[in-house]
Design a protein around this motif. Structure first.
Motif, PDB file in Angstrom:
ATOM      1  N   THR A  99      40.970 -93.751 -67.596  1.00 10.88           N
ATOM      2  CA  THR A  99      40.423 -92.422 -67.278  1.00 10.88           C
ATOM      3  C   THR A  99      39.640 -91.904 -68.483  1.00 10.88           C
ATOM      4  N   GLY A 100      38.887 -90.839 -68.245  1.00  9.50           N
ATOM      5  CA  GLY A 100      38.186 -90.188 -69.352  1.00  9.50           C
ATOM      6  C   GLY A 100      39.170 -89.600 -70.349  1.00  9.50           C
ATOM      7  N   MET A 101      40.271 -89.016 -69.854  1.00 11.62           N
ATOM      8  CA  MET A 101      41.239 -88.398 -70.760  1.00 11.62           C
ATOM      9  C   MET A 101      41.881 -89.434 -71.677  1.00 11.62           C
ATOM     10  N   ILE A 146      39.462 -90.170 -74.407  1.00 10.41           N
ATOM     11  CA  ILE A 146      39.411 -89.099 -75.414  1.00 10.41           C
ATOM     12  C   ILE A 146      40.615 -89.211 -76.352  1.00 10.41           C
ATOM     13  N   TYR A 184      35.726 -79.051 -71.437  1.00  5.52           N
ATOM     14  CA  TYR A 184      36.482 -79.260 -70.194  1.00  5.52           C
ATOM     15  C   TYR A 184      37.944 -78.815 -70.391  1.00  5.52           C
ATOM     16  N   THR A 209      40.583 -81.312 -71.625  1.00  9.95           N
ATOM     17  CA  THR A 209      40.461 -81.638 -73.050  1.00  9.95           C
ATOM     18  C   THR A 209      41.031 -80.491 -73.882  1.00  9.95           C
ATOM     19  N   GLU A 268      31.095 -81.293 -76.498  1.00 11.24           N
ATOM     20  CA  GLU A 268      30.486 -81.864 -75.293  1.00 11.24           C
ATOM     21  C   GLU A 268      28.977 -81.654 -75.418  1.00 11.24           C
ATOM     22  N   ASN A 310      31.164 -78.560 -69.686  1.00  9.09           N
ATOM     23  CA  ASN A 310      31.646 -78.398 -68.319  1.00  9.09           C
ATOM     24  C   ASN A 310      32.646 -77.248 -68.314  1.00  9.09           C
ATOM     25  N   ASP A 369      31.445 -85.865 -76.261  1.00  6.31           N
ATOM     26  CA  ASP A 369      31.717 -86.188 -74.857  1.00  6.31           C
ATOM     27  C   ASP A 369      30.391 -86.032 -74.110  1.00  6.31           C
ATOM     28  N   THR A 384      29.730 -86.843 -70.967  1.00  7.52           N
ATOM     29  CA  THR A 384      29.972 -87.019 -69.532  1.00  7.52           C
ATOM     30  C   THR A 384      28.961 -86.281 -68.661  1.00  7.52           C
ATOM     31  N   VAL A 385      28.757 -84.993 -68.931  1.00 10.85           N
ATOM     32  CA  VAL A 385      27.916 -84.179 -68.044  1.00 10.85           C
ATOM     33  C   VAL A 385      26.448 -84.595 -68.164  1.00 10.85           C
ATOM     34  N   SER A 399      33.783 -89.679 -69.313  1.00 11.39           N
ATOM     35  CA  SER A 399      34.579 -89.920 -68.123  1.00 11.39           C
ATOM     36  C   SER A 399      33.664 -90.708 -67.192  1.00 11.39           C
ATOM     37  N   THR A 419      34.399 -91.612 -64.396  1.00 11.60           N
ATOM     38  CA  THR A 419      34.696 -91.079 -63.062  1.00 11.60           C
ATOM     39  C   THR A 419      33.525 -90.278 -62.500  1.00 11.60           C
ATOM     40  N   LYS A 420      32.703 -89.725 -63.393  1.00  8.79           N
ATOM     41  CA  LYS A 420      31.674 -88.763 -62.976  1.00  8.79           C
ATOM     42  C   LYS A 420      30.350 -89.471 -62.666  1.00  8.79           C
ATOM     43  N   GLY A 459      37.779 -93.677 -64.529  1.00  9.30           N
ATOM     44  CA  GLY A 459      37.543 -94.549 -65.683  1.00  9.30           C
ATOM     45  C   GLY A 459      37.064 -93.745 -66.870  1.00  9.30           C
ATOM     46  N   ILE A 488      33.220 -83.783 -60.696  1.00  8.09           N
ATOM     47  CA  ILE A 488      31.775 -83.606 -60.860  1.00  8.09           C
ATOM     48  C   ILE A 488      31.136 -84.990 -60.812  1.00  8.09           C
TER      49      ILE A 488
HETATM   50  C1  LIG Z   1      33.481 -83.351 -69.601  1.00  6.88           C
HETATM   51  C2  LIG Z   1      34.705 -84.096 -69.169  1.00  6.88           C
HETATM   52  N1  LIG Z   1      35.304 -84.928 -70.034  1.00  6.88           N
HETATM   53  C3  LIG Z   1      36.414 -85.618 -69.692  1.00  6.88           C
HETATM   54  C4  LIG Z   1      36.986 -85.490 -68.448  1.00  6.88           C
HETATM   55  C5  LIG Z   1      38.229 -86.262 -68.106  1.00  6.88           C
HETATM   56  O1  LIG Z   1      37.896 -87.369 -67.323  1.00  6.88           O
HETATM   57  P1  LIG Z   1      38.919 -88.072 -66.303  1.00  6.88           P
HETATM   58  O2  LIG Z   1      39.142 -87.134 -65.181  1.00  6.88           O
HETATM   59  O3  LIG Z   1      38.216 -89.329 -65.916  1.00  6.88           O
HETATM   60  O4  LIG Z   1      40.180 -88.332 -67.069  1.00  6.88           O
HETATM   61  C6  LIG Z   1      36.391 -84.639 -67.514  1.00  6.88           C
HETATM   62  C7  LIG Z   1      36.984 -84.478 -66.170  1.00  6.88           C
HETATM   63  O5  LIG Z   1      36.603 -83.632 -65.392  1.00  6.88           O
HETATM   64  C8  LIG Z   1      35.223 -83.925 -67.887  1.00  6.88           C
HETATM   65  O6  LIG Z   1      34.611 -83.087 -67.040  1.00  6.88           O
END
Ligand SMILES: Cc1ncc(COP(=O)(O)O)c(C=O)c1O
Length: 453
Positions: free
Chosen positions: A97-99, A102, A123, A126, A166, A170, A195, A197-198, A217, A219-220, A230, A384
């Motif tokens: 996962t993203g978490m 991190i 987020y 986090t 970030e 987010n 981060d 991700t966005v 993340s 996942t996004k 992931g 997202i």
């Molecule tokens: C900016 C950001 N970083 C990290 C995460 C965590 O990712 P994950 O849900 O894959 O653990 C999220 C989840 O929404 C996120 O928005």
């Protein structure tokens, strides 16, 4: 190209490939995989040793090779190479996962007694990690507003190990001035973790702008289909760990788990990312599954196309919301009124338009709920970066654990609505918003009318 088919079997990453091409081809040599055109899924827990000494060499990190899927797998390896190439890093390690990515990015270098500086606009998950999990490990975090770099500098201490931001936050869509923050980090010899991700790898070149370490993340936007979790840590290879041996002892002192190896001496510019794999991933066990890696790699193939469409849709929806009489404010960096519009114009690709829009309504809490409840096409959920458009109320969900003051600092009002724009037709999305507004702001029925029905 070979004579008898159309797949690229000649090499792996070409240094001049653009993002679109990297997303499809980097890190893969079909000759090493029975000439399979598609990415193979190595659904195995373990790998065979040639003999006793081969096993010992692998465990001593003296030879490269796979041991056990918790620390490495060929399907994951190709995704990791592709992501590292896309971001311009020297290496990447994927996570479940993203978490967990991190957590690994931070725990590889921060230990009990250390201090972290993180922007306020991050987020909620986090934020909770900094607030709840790290203090129990003896690590403290202080937050700074993403646009107050004087405050950031004033908070730096001798035990500050990293700055965490970030690139686009987010859900408040604040855009970080990565080059300026990076200059401060470099001046004090501190690692900058971003981060991304966005923004996604195609929205911002965070390493080029000065990030030392990236997390995503997956996942996004990278996965993009809302069906697979992931995460990834990507190392720029640019931070000079050897220059700060006392500040980063996990890389400069002998490792007990690996027979006294000093990662800095042994792995040089790869010290950090090898440590992420052989220590954080090995011990947390938060490995990505090979099947998930396949799905995420499939998503990655179309990232550039999807991001372009998402950006175009987002601009149309921002325009609709920004001129709607019931909308109090819209947060999106494409708007002149956005506090980071100039930074976004300078650093964001694709018209400076990420897919996250947040906005406040001129409405009672009842009307906000009614608006939300009447969305038909936008899915009501917390995620997202899906191909489908999504809607959430962060104060009630993702950021629920934050107190009132923390919510305010993170730029989240109780009625803030977050949209994650997908790839549907923009007009259909706007029609959905229109009908939800109509339901939310419908005149209350008069008493006599109410009596009749
Ligand atoms: C900016 C950001 N970083 C990290 C995460 C965590 O990712 P994950 O849900 O894959 O653990 C999220 C989840 O929404 C996120 O928005």
């Amino acid at each position: 190209m070979t004579q008898n088919n159309q797949i690229n079997v000649e090499g792996t990453t070409q240094s001049n490939w653009r993002a679109e091409t990297i997303s499809l081809h980097a890190g893969y040599d079909a000759n090493e995989h029975n000439r399979s055109a598609a990415l193979p899924i190595y659904q195995t827990a373990s790998y065979l040793f040639d003999d006793a000494s081969h096993g010992a060499d692998l465990f001593n990190l003296a030879k490269e090779g796979y041991i056990y899927t918790r620390t490495g797998n060929p399907t994951l390896d190709i995704l990791e190479k592709r992501l590292a190439a896309l971001e311009g890093g020297v290496g990447a390690v994927t996570f479940a996962t993203g978490m967990s990515a991190i957590d690994a990015a931070i725990s590889t270098i921060a230990q009990s007694g250390d201090h972290i500086l993180a922007s306020k606009e991050i987020y909620g998950g986090t934020h909770n990690f900094f607030k709840e999990v790290l203090p129990a490990r003896g690590i403290t975090t202080e937050h700074f507003p993403i646009d107050d770099l004087a405050q950031l500098e004033s908070l730096i201490k001798s035990n500050t190990k990293l700055i965490f931001i970030e690139s686009i936050s987010n859900p408040s869509t604040r855009v970080a001035d990565i080059p300026k923050i990076s200059r401060i980090a470099k001046q004090y010899g501190i690692v900058l973790i971003v981060d991304n991700t966005v923004a996604s790898p195609v929205g911002i070149n965070a390493i080029e702008l000065g990030a030392d370490i990236l997390v995503h993340s997956l996942t996004k936007y990278i996965g993009g289909h809302g069906n697979t979790l992931g995460g990834v840590v990507i190392d720029s290879g640019r931070f000079n760990w050897q220059a700060y041996p006392e500040k980063y002892p996990t890389l400069s002192t002998p490792s007990q788990a690996y027979h006294g190896i000093v990662f800095n001496d042994y792995f040089k510019e790869l010290a950090y990312i090898v440590k992420v794999r052989t220590s954080a991933l090995r011990s947390s066990g938060a490995a990505l599954s090979p099947h998930s890696a396949f799905l995420l790699a499939q998503g990655l193939e179309t990232l550039s196309l999807r991001y372009e469409r998402i950006s175009d849709n987002a601009l149309k929806i921002v325009n609709f919301l920004n001129t709607h009489e019931k909308v109090k404010s819209v947060n999106h960096p494409s708007l002149n009124a956005h506090p980071d519009h100039a930074i976004a114009t300078q650093y964001l690709k694709y018209k400076g338009a990420p897919g996250i829009i947040s906005f406040e309504l001129n409405a009672s809490s009842h009307q906000i709920s009614a608006f939300y409840n009447h969305l038909n096409l936008f899915l009501r959920l917390v995620n997202i970066g899906d191909n489908k458009s999504l809607a959430a109320i962060p104060a009630q969900t993702t950021h629920r654990q934050l107190n009132e003051a923390e919510l305010k600092l993170a730029g989240i009002s109780p009625g803030l609505v977050r949209l994650s724009i997908g790839i549907e037709h923009a007009d259909d999305l706007i029609d959905d918003l229109k009908q939800a507004f109509a339901h939310a702001f419908i005149e209350a029925p008069s008493k006599s009318f109410a009596k009749v029905v």
